[in-house]
Scaffold this active site. Structure first.
Site, PDB file in Angstrom:
ATOM      1  CE1 TYR A 101      -4.160  -1.931   0.377  1.00 55.83           C
ATOM      2  CE2 TYR A 101      -2.767  -3.228   1.799  1.00 55.83           C
ATOM      3  CZ  TYR A 101      -4.150  -3.035   0.991  1.00 55.83           C
ATOM      4  OH  TYR A 101      -4.913  -4.085   1.104  1.00 55.83           O
ATOM      5  CG  ASN A 103     -10.877  -1.533  -8.148  1.00 56.42           C
ATOM      6  OD1 ASN A 103     -11.392  -0.919  -8.904  1.00 56.42           O
ATOM      7  ND2 ASN A 103      -9.862  -2.495  -8.168  1.00 56.42           N
ATOM      8  CB  CYS A 136      -7.436  -3.532  -5.850  1.00 54.74           C
ATOM      9  SG  CYS A 136      -8.769  -4.625  -6.081  1.00 54.74           S
ATOM     10  CG  HIS A 137      -5.808  -9.284  -7.479  1.00 50.79           C
ATOM     11  ND1 HIS A 137      -6.484  -8.741  -8.649  1.00 50.79           N
ATOM     12  CD2 HIS A 137      -4.778 -10.138  -8.063  1.00 50.79           C
ATOM     13  CE1 HIS A 137      -5.878  -9.025  -9.845  1.00 50.79           C
ATOM     14  NE2 HIS A 137      -5.085  -9.932  -9.322  1.00 50.79           N
ATOM     15  CD  GLU A 191      -2.422 -11.793 -10.943  1.00 49.34           C
ATOM     16  OE1 GLU A 191      -1.555 -11.368 -10.700  1.00 49.34           O
ATOM     17  OE2 GLU A 191      -3.434 -11.188 -11.435  1.00 49.34           O
TER      18      GLU A 191
END
Length: 199
Positions: free
Chosen positions: A138, A161, A169-170, A196
């Protein structure tokens, strides 16, 4: 009403109703009467609601957010002219399928950021800079967004979001590496990061 009245009514053909709704939606689109088109899609993380304006994709919502509630909010904040019109979101659905299949690392979609204002919008514009398979804290996102002291505001921007998955945002985590919150829940955030990381 008596059973005789119900028996007198013609049987409703489900396929005919589907065709009628599709025709109505197509005519409304041609007449430019749809300000927000939406559809739902199945995904490995549950049913997703997708909504788009003429500008671009305006909302992606997880089932846990309550799709009916999301549609009501879109009607209140964007336009009451909201209609189920899947065709407008075919490209979004295809790109999400490719993402979940591991064949897509970046989305190539027009986006409508009207549901995010001020600093929140600035944060969202920087999130796609976090590469697929990577994370950023962050605080790093706060610096990239031009306000190093606004770590909590970055957290709020991520939590609110309107375009999760597409605006990633993940990929934003706490400085200690813990996941932090996510609109779809922390378990879903972990699933996306694992997806991912495994590609």
């Amino acid at each position: 009403m008596s059973n005789d009245v119900f028996e007198a009514l013609p049987a409703v053909d489900a396929d005919a109703m589907i065709r009628l709704r599709a025709r109505l939606a197509a005519q409304a689109s041609e007449a430019e009467l749809i300000d927000v088109a939406y559809r739902t899609v199945d995904s490995p993380v549950g049913k997703l609601l997708l909504a788009a304006t003429d500008v671009g994709l305006v909302r992606v919502a997880f089932a846990v957010e309550g799709h009916d509630l999301v549609l009501e909010r879109l009607a209140d904040t964007v336009s009451p002219r909201v209609l189920h019109y899947p065709r407008r979101l075919d490209t979004v659905a295809r790109e999400l399928d490719e993402y979940f299949a591991g064949a897509r690392r970046e989305f190539d979609l027009r986006l409508d950021f009207q549901l995010a204002k001020g600093f929140r919008r600035e944060v969202l514009r920087h999130l796609p800079e976090i590469e697929y398979g990577h994370t950023a804290s962050y605080s790093v996102v706060a610096v990239a967004s031009g306000s190093p002291g606004a770590v909590r505001a970055v957290g709020t921007a991520c939590a609110k979001n309107p375009l999760p998955l597409v605006v990633p945002c993940h990929r934003v985590v706490r400085s200690d590496g813990s996941l932090g919150q996510y609109a779809g829940g922390p378990e879903l955030k972990a699933i996306l990061l694992d997806l991912e990381a495994g590609r």
